[in-house]
Scaffold this motif. Structure first.
Motif, PDB file in Angstrom:
ATOM      1  N   LEU A   1       0.822  -1.206   0.000  1.00 46.30           N
ATOM      2  CA  LEU A   1       0.000   0.000   0.000  1.00 46.30           C
ATOM      3  C   LEU A   1       0.860   1.262   0.000  1.00 46.30           C
ATOM      4  O   LEU A   1       0.601   2.199  -0.754  1.00 46.30           O
ATOM      5  N   SER A   2       1.874   1.282   0.837  1.00 46.34           N
ATOM      6  CA  SER A   2       2.760   2.452   0.889  1.00 46.34           C
ATOM      7  C   SER A   2       3.460   2.666  -0.443  1.00 46.34           C
ATOM      8  O   SER A   2       3.603   3.808  -0.910  1.00 46.34           O
ATOM      9  N   PHE A   3       3.881   1.580  -1.092  1.00 43.68           N
ATOM     10  CA  PHE A   3       4.570   1.662  -2.371  1.00 43.68           C
ATOM     11  C   PHE A   3       3.662   2.263  -3.443  1.00 43.68           C
ATOM     12  O   PHE A   3       4.042   3.182  -4.169  1.00 43.68           O
ATOM     13  N   HIS A   4       2.449   1.755  -3.556  1.00 40.33           N
ATOM     14  CA  HIS A   4       1.564   2.191  -4.640  1.00 40.33           C
ATOM     15  C   HIS A   4       0.879   3.526  -4.360  1.00 40.33           C
ATOM     16  O   HIS A   4       0.433   4.194  -5.298  1.00 40.33           O
ATOM     17  N   ASP A  11       4.427   7.229   3.189  1.00 40.88           N
ATOM     18  CA  ASP A  11       4.707   6.532   4.440  1.00 40.88           C
ATOM     19  C   ASP A  11       3.669   6.994   5.462  1.00 40.88           C
ATOM     20  O   ASP A  11       3.658   8.167   5.850  1.00 40.88           O
ATOM     21  N   PHE A  12       2.814   6.099   5.860  1.00 40.18           N
ATOM     22  CA  PHE A  12       1.721   6.467   6.758  1.00 40.18           C
ATOM     23  C   PHE A  12       2.222   6.609   8.195  1.00 40.18           C
ATOM     24  O   PHE A  12       2.815   5.689   8.757  1.00 40.18           O
ATOM     25  N   ARG A  13       1.927   7.766   8.779  1.00 37.35           N
ATOM     26  CA  ARG A  13       2.398   8.053  10.125  1.00 37.35           C
ATOM     27  C   ARG A  13       1.825   7.067  11.144  1.00 37.35           C
ATOM     28  O   ARG A  13       2.512   6.607  12.047  1.00 37.35           O
ATOM     29  N   SER A  14       0.544   6.750  10.970  1.00 39.03           N
ATOM     30  CA  SER A  14      -0.107   5.839  11.910  1.00 39.03           C
ATOM     31  C   SER A  14       0.461   4.429  11.828  1.00 39.03           C
ATOM     32  O   SER A  14       0.399   3.665  12.791  1.00 39.03           O
ATOM     33  N   LEU A  15       1.033   4.063  10.672  1.00 42.75           N
ATOM     34  CA  LEU A  15       1.627   2.739  10.525  1.00 42.75           C
ATOM     35  C   LEU A  15       2.874   2.613  11.398  1.00 42.75           C
ATOM     36  O   LEU A  15       3.141   1.552  11.967  1.00 42.75           O
ATOM     37  N   LYS A  16       3.630   3.685  11.529  1.00 40.89           N
ATOM     38  CA  LYS A  16       4.797   3.671  12.415  1.00 40.89           C
ATOM     39  C   LYS A  16       4.353   3.440  13.859  1.00 40.89           C
ATOM     40  O   LYS A  16       4.979   2.681  14.606  1.00 40.89           O
TER      41      LYS A  16
END
Length: 270
Positions: A233-236, A240-245
């Motif tokens: 998802l991040s690639f496409h 870079d999603f902040r919440s994913l970190k």
């Protein structure tokens, strides 16, 4: 109250001294932004009804001079309070909302995507299905609805079926959005997954939700599947999603400092 008028609170931003700007995902209107005047000053008017991940029915008015709609009243339909009292649940809910908040267009209705998010938030709140399974389901279903579904059943080079791909680990080309056999594997951005993980993702990809909660998923397969889909998802989406970190920190450590709870909210000057 009709389902068409419901909306999910995806983002909550403090504005000035007393106001709050909300980003809502409306079933009938798509992504919309509204301002709740004096929401932090008047506890009686909006008390406990503007929380993140809640489902509500907003009543808004459009200023004559234009600008952001003003929230006049709100009926709380589903508070989903468990999503804000547990780090893991909060992390997953915030990640899902950030993905959709980035992808959705202002004012463009996406009822199937809305129904997907509301269903997954409800299941996450109830807690009968493991959060990681729900996240796998949401990401796979969202990618399908968005026309970005990864090709997991055939080789993107020669078209060989998954059962014909002979390898210890199955490679996936992010650029082609397909698995690859050993012969077709290019010098590109490639990840590798165990065959069992790929087969399970294929199974989930063909289902909206039914039966997924009963499926047995090993810890390693769940972790591998999550890492793949989150990276895909991040690639496409080029982001870079902040919440994913935040989510990955919670998953790896199990606990996090209390102040991290504030990550979805920021303050703007009036």
């Amino acid at each position: 109250m009709t389902p068409e008028k419901s909306a999910i609170v995806m983002r909550h931003v403090e504005y000035g001294d007393y106001d709050v700007i909300l980003t809502l995902f409306s079933r009938s209107k798509g992504k919309i932004s509204v301002i709740a005047k004096n929401a932090r000053k008047s506890r009686r008017r909006f008390s406990g009804r503007l929380e993140l991940f809640s489902v509500l029915h907003p009543d808004c008015s459009q200023p004559k001079a234009g600008g952001i709609p003003v929230l006049r009243e709100v009926d709380l339909l589903e508070p989903f309070e468990n999503l804000r009292s547990d780090f893991i649940r909060m992390g997953y809910a915030a990640y899902w909302c950030e993905i959709l908040c980035f992808w959705l267009e202002e004012g463009a209705a996406q009822p199937e995507v809305y129904d997907l998010l509301e269903t997954m938030l409800r299941e996450l709140h109830i807690g009968k299905v493991r959060p990681e399974i729900l996240s796998l389901l949401l990401q796979l279903r969202f990618l399908t609805l968005a026309g970005l579904a990864p090709g997991l059943d055939t080789c993107g080079g020669c078209g060989a079926a998954l059962v014909e791909v002979r390898a210890g680990r199955i490679r996936f080309d992010y650029g082609r959005s397909h698995i690859l056999c050993g012969t077709c594997s290019p010098l590109a951005k490639v990840s590798a997954m165990a065959p069992g993980t790929v087969k399970t993702l294929c199974w989930l990809q063909r289902r909206k939700y039914q039966g997924a909660g009963r499926m047995q998923f090993s810890g390693d397969a769940a972790r591998e599947g999550l890492f793949f889909l989150e990276s895909f998802l991040s690639f496409h989406m080029g982001r870079d999603f902040r919440s994913l970190k935040f989510l990955r920190s919670v998953r790896s450590s199990g606990t996090l400092a209390a102040q991290t709870l504030s990550f979805p909210v920021r303050r703007l000057k009036a």
